[in-house]
Design a protein around this motif. Sequence first.
Motif, PDB file in Angstrom:
ATOM      1  N   PRO A 184     -11.180   3.932  -4.842  1.00 26.76           N
ATOM      2  CA  PRO A 184     -10.514   3.884  -6.138  1.00 26.76           C
ATOM      3  C   PRO A 184     -10.534   5.238  -6.843  1.00 26.76           C
ATOM      4  N   ARG A 185      -9.388   5.595  -7.409  1.00 24.37           N
ATOM      5  CA  ARG A 185      -9.290   6.887  -8.095  1.00 24.37           C
ATOM      6  C   ARG A 185      -9.844   6.818  -9.514  1.00 24.37           C
ATOM      7  N   ARG A 229      -7.603  -2.633 -12.068  1.00 23.70           N
ATOM      8  CA  ARG A 229      -7.810  -4.042 -11.711  1.00 23.70           C
ATOM      9  C   ARG A 229      -9.240  -4.459 -12.044  1.00 23.70           C
ATOM     10  N   ASP A 230      -9.371  -5.577 -12.762  1.00 25.54           N
ATOM     11  CA  ASP A 230     -10.692  -6.085 -13.128  1.00 25.54           C
ATOM     12  C   ASP A 230     -11.449  -6.569 -11.892  1.00 25.54           C
ATOM     13  N   VAL A 231     -12.747  -6.308 -11.899  1.00 22.58           N
ATOM     14  CA  VAL A 231     -13.621  -6.761 -10.816  1.00 22.58           C
ATOM     15  C   VAL A 231     -14.403  -7.968 -11.308  1.00 22.58           C
ATOM     16  N   SER A 232     -14.381  -9.035 -10.528  1.00 14.42           N
ATOM     17  CA  SER A 232     -15.146 -10.232 -10.872  1.00 14.42           C
ATOM     18  C   SER A 232     -16.621  -9.993 -10.568  1.00 14.42           C
ATOM     19  N   LEU A 233     -17.471 -10.187 -11.567  1.00 19.48           N
ATOM     20  CA  LEU A 233     -18.895  -9.895 -11.427  1.00 19.48           C
ATOM     21  C   LEU A 233     -19.738 -11.122 -11.715  1.00 19.48           C
ATOM     22  N   GLY A 279     -24.740  -2.675  -4.142  1.00 18.88           N
ATOM     23  CA  GLY A 279     -24.187  -4.018  -4.049  1.00 18.88           C
ATOM     24  C   GLY A 279     -22.913  -4.234  -4.827  1.00 18.88           C
ATOM     25  N   LEU A 280     -22.578  -3.340  -5.757  1.00 15.99           N
ATOM     26  CA  LEU A 280     -21.337  -3.486  -6.513  1.00 15.99           C
ATOM     27  C   LEU A 280     -20.146  -3.160  -5.622  1.00 15.99           C
ATOM     28  N   GLY A 316     -12.778  -5.170  -2.873  1.00 18.51           N
ATOM     29  CA  GLY A 316     -13.897  -5.727  -2.123  1.00 18.51           C
ATOM     30  C   GLY A 316     -14.705  -4.711  -1.355  1.00 18.51           C
ATOM     31  N   ASN A 317     -14.395  -3.431  -1.523  1.00 21.84           N
ATOM     32  CA  ASN A 317     -15.139  -2.379  -0.836  1.00 21.84           C
ATOM     33  C   ASN A 317     -16.339  -1.934  -1.677  1.00 21.84           C
TER      34      ASN A 317
END
Length: 250
Positions: A51-52, A66-70, A234-235, A240-241
Amino acid sequence: MTARLTAFVLAFCFAGGAAAQDLDHSCRIASSYDLTVRPDALLFERPEVAPRTVRMHDGSLSTDGRDVSLRPDEQDRVALFERSVRALLPKAKALASDGVDIAAQAVRDEAATAAPGAAASGDLDRALNARVADIKRRIAASQSTRDWQEDAMRAYAQEIVSDITPILTEDVGGEAMQLAMNGDLQGAAALRDRVASVSSGGQARVMTRVENALRPRVQALCPSIRQLLDLQSGLRDASGNPLLLLESGE
């Protein structure tokens, strides 16, 4: 990968190459991102490789818009990561400000050898004090590592050296001319060479002095930087990378 440890401590750049290498070697951590510390978020950016852009705020995370689900525990780690970076900001700015003072004193010492008359007249101090105040204002206002990396700090050092060169040249000019008129061409040339040495090699000598003085304080940041690496573990990004804001060299 470009080593930009200042993207997380806002400090490496103000200390220059050797100190940055100390962090790289001692902490064994590097980053390819620049960082902007905004009131509403931390923004990490790099020109290549997704991601840039990575945005963190109050336990939320987004990559390339894009939001990341945490999970709740991941939200806690993101929030702590942000707080830790913000806590480093005043320490880094204090380091940078001290680095400017050290650079200015190094220039005074160089000038005192090259043109003691200028150093004693007060003109040199007035020029240095004005430039130091300007750079410190820029450091205090800056929130981006683009203003703090090694190239930026070397530019600041060059500004300081450039400010005093005309003062030194004027100071020795009359004395050199008098020596030349009296037939001492070698003495006149030596005076001019001393001033030229400040202009041509002064920046490197000033930066070396800053690096040596700040190295222990820069190295002391290693535990805080390693904590950021642990919090990142782990993040993942929105694809998904694994999220690699920091990378270990071990």
